[in-house]
Design a protein around this motif. Sequence first.
Motif, short mmCIF file in Angstrom:
data_model
loop_
_atom_site.label_atom_id
_atom_site.label_comp_id
_atom_site.label_asym_id
_atom_site.label_seq_id
_atom_site.Cartn_x
_atom_site.Cartn_y
_atom_site.Cartn_z
N THR A 123 18.04 3.90 6.26
CA THR A 123 18.96 4.04 7.39
C THR A 123 19.12 2.71 8.12
OG1 THR A 123 18.34 6.36 7.62
CG2 THR A 123 19.37 5.33 9.53
N ALA A 124 18.00 2.04 8.38
CA ALA A 124 18.08 0.75 9.09
C ALA A 124 18.88 -0.28 8.28
CB ALA A 124 16.67 0.23 9.38
N LEU A 125 18.58 -0.35 7.00
CA LEU A 125 19.26 -1.33 6.13
C LEU A 125 20.77 -1.08 6.13
CD1 LEU A 125 18.00 -3.47 4.19
CD2 LEU A 125 18.20 -1.80 2.36
N ARG A 126 21.15 0.18 6.04
CA ARG A 126 22.58 0.51 5.92
C ARG A 126 23.28 0.47 7.27
NH1 ARG A 126 21.27 5.11 1.29
NH2 ARG A 126 20.76 3.58 -0.32
N LEU A 127 22.56 0.71 8.35
CA LEU A 127 23.16 0.49 9.68
C LEU A 127 23.52 -0.98 9.83
CD1 LEU A 127 20.79 2.63 11.95
CD2 LEU A 127 23.28 2.86 11.87
N GLY A 169 10.97 5.57 13.86
CA GLY A 169 10.88 4.97 12.53
C GLY A 169 12.03 4.02 12.24
N VAL A 170 13.26 4.49 12.43
CA VAL A 170 14.43 3.64 12.18
C VAL A 170 14.40 2.42 13.10
CG1 VAL A 170 16.95 3.52 12.26
CG2 VAL A 170 15.84 5.62 11.45
N GLY A 171 14.05 2.66 14.36
CA GLY A 171 14.11 1.60 15.37
C GLY A 171 13.26 0.40 15.04
N HIS A 172 12.02 0.64 14.61
CA HIS A 172 11.14 -0.49 14.31
C HIS A 172 11.68 -1.34 13.16
CE1 HIS A 172 8.29 1.42 17.02
NE2 HIS A 172 7.65 0.28 17.05
N TYR A 173 12.18 -0.66 12.11
CA TYR A 173 12.74 -1.44 10.99
C TYR A 173 13.99 -2.20 11.44
CZ TYR A 173 9.80 1.27 7.81
OH TYR A 173 8.73 1.83 7.15
N LEU A 174 14.83 -1.52 12.20
CA LEU A 174 16.09 -2.14 12.57
C LEU A 174 15.89 -3.38 13.44
CD1 LEU A 174 19.20 -0.24 12.75
CD2 LEU A 174 18.97 -2.04 14.39
N VAL A 175 14.97 -3.26 14.39
CA VAL A 175 14.72 -4.40 15.28
C VAL A 175 14.23 -5.59 14.45
CG1 VAL A 175 13.15 -5.26 17.06
CG2 VAL A 175 14.32 -3.07 17.38
N PRO A 179 0.82 -1.21 0.00
CA PRO A 179 0.00 0.00 0.00
C PRO A 179 0.86 1.26 0.00
CG PRO A 179 -0.54 -1.47 1.87
CD PRO A 179 0.70 -1.99 1.23
N LEU A 180 0.28 2.35 -0.51
CA LEU A 180 1.03 3.60 -0.60
C LEU A 180 1.44 4.14 0.77
CD1 LEU A 180 -0.96 5.36 -3.46
CD2 LEU A 180 1.39 4.52 -3.58
N ASP A 181 0.57 3.96 1.79
CA ASP A 181 0.92 4.48 3.12
C ASP A 181 2.17 3.76 3.65
OD1 ASP A 181 -1.45 5.75 2.78
OD2 ASP A 181 -2.56 4.54 4.22
N ALA A 182 2.18 2.43 3.49
CA ALA A 182 3.34 1.66 3.94
C ALA A 182 4.58 2.05 3.15
CB ALA A 182 3.06 0.17 3.79
N ALA A 183 4.40 2.25 1.85
CA ALA A 183 5.54 2.62 1.00
C ALA A 183 6.12 3.97 1.43
CB ALA A 183 5.10 2.66 -0.46
N ALA A 184 5.23 4.92 1.71
CA ALA A 184 5.71 6.26 2.09
C ALA A 184 6.53 6.22 3.38
CB ALA A 184 4.53 7.21 2.24
N ALA A 185 6.25 5.23 4.22
CA ALA A 185 6.97 5.11 5.49
C ALA A 185 8.36 4.51 5.33
CB ALA A 185 6.14 4.25 6.46
N LEU A 186 8.67 4.04 4.12
CA LEU A 186 9.91 3.27 3.96
C LEU A 186 11.21 4.07 3.79
CD1 LEU A 186 8.83 0.33 1.61
CD2 LEU A 186 9.52 0.16 4.01
N PRO A 187 11.24 5.11 2.96
CA PRO A 187 12.57 5.53 2.48
C PRO A 187 13.61 5.90 3.54
CG PRO A 187 10.88 6.37 1.01
CD PRO A 187 10.17 5.77 2.20
N LEU A 188 13.51 7.06 4.15
CA LEU A 188 14.62 7.51 5.00
C LEU A 188 14.87 6.55 6.16
CD1 LEU A 188 16.85 9.45 5.79
CD2 LEU A 188 15.14 10.99 6.70
#
Length: 309
Positions: free
Chosen positions: A121-125, A145-151, A108-117
């Motif tokens: 950052t999480a992926l590259r950390l 935002g970063v924290g949830h992806y990183l975990v 969905p577009l909402d989920a997609a909009a939440a992804l970039p920065l």
Amino acid sequence: MRALIPTGHPGKLVAMDQDVDEPNPTPDQVVIEVEAFSINRGETFLLQTPTPGWRPGKDIAGHVIRAATNGRGPAVGERVVAHGDHSGWAERAAVSLDSVAILPDAVPLDAAAALPLAGLTALRLLRVAGPLSSRRVLLTGASGGVGHYLVELAAHQGALVTAMTSTPERGERLHQLGAADIVHDIASASTPFDVVMESTGGDALMAALRAARAGGLVIWFGQASGIAPVLDFFDWDIPFGVTMHRFGYQPPGSSDAADLATLVRLVERGNLHPEIGLLQDWAQAPQALEALIHRQVRGNAVLTIDRVT
Ligand SMILES: NC(=O)c1ccc[n+]([C@@H]2O[C@H](COP(=O)([O-])OP(=O)(O)OC[C@H]3O[C@@H](n4cnc5c(N)ncnc54)[C@H](OP(=O)(O)O)[C@@H]3O)[C@@H](O)[C@H]2O)c1
């Protein structure tokens, strides 16, 4: 067209301008009709002392209304997510093909909009951290935002992640995403850690160094509190041999388009779950920014443009 412009006034950092020029794309840019965008803490810092002429907005999702004239990239009508340099909090935005990924219907577009920065950052950390299977990882500022992806991504690799949040409520989702432990101050974490990732500033960087094992890695990637850390060499609780890496999310050679495509694929396959703690119409942007600044958003904040619900 309409766009959010900076005001420089604390408490109401942006205002709607009804009469902003349409984007003027270069041959390697697509023009996107923006349907959702996210706001990030870094952008709240920039908005506090805006540069004249600058408009905010990096993370956008929508559909292409004008393809790049160099003949490459998504066609008109394709749904996309993009990470531009600026000016994305608008009805339309021009973004370089280097920073665009196509969205499958399942995302969905909402989920997609939440992804970039936050997602980049999480992926590259994680790239800087190296292989994490069975590694003990401590992450401060984990409720954002970063924290949830990183975990979620680190736990998926087999890391034992201790996530630090201000309250249990702000850590609730992190348990479900795979955090092994949630703490509310570094002193109560069970040390030592192989990798510590710190982004809150103030005393937390010294505490992060103390929490690392001898030979461990501390990745310093932000200062959410705005308070600059002070380091003390003669703090003998800091083990010798700790490496500190000052992290920037766009290292030379990185490709936003490729990494965005990876994030999109992870979401499509059910391996990454954007946590959207605030979802509102963009008319609410000033209030949404205040909520983010005052730590009232868990995960990402996403605003939609004129969506009929
Ligand atoms: N180096 C880079 O290239 C790079 C790239 C992207 C982001 N960043 C930085 O990484 C950090 C995380 O980004 P994000 O987008 O995830 O931000 P976010 O969503 O705002 O999350 C930051 C978290 O930090 C915690 N925090 C602790 N003390 C705080 C304080 N005094 N003020 C505000 N927050 C505080 C908050 O959690 P609790 O309320 O639960 O404590 C908040 O959830 C930010 O500092 C950001 O500037 C750096």
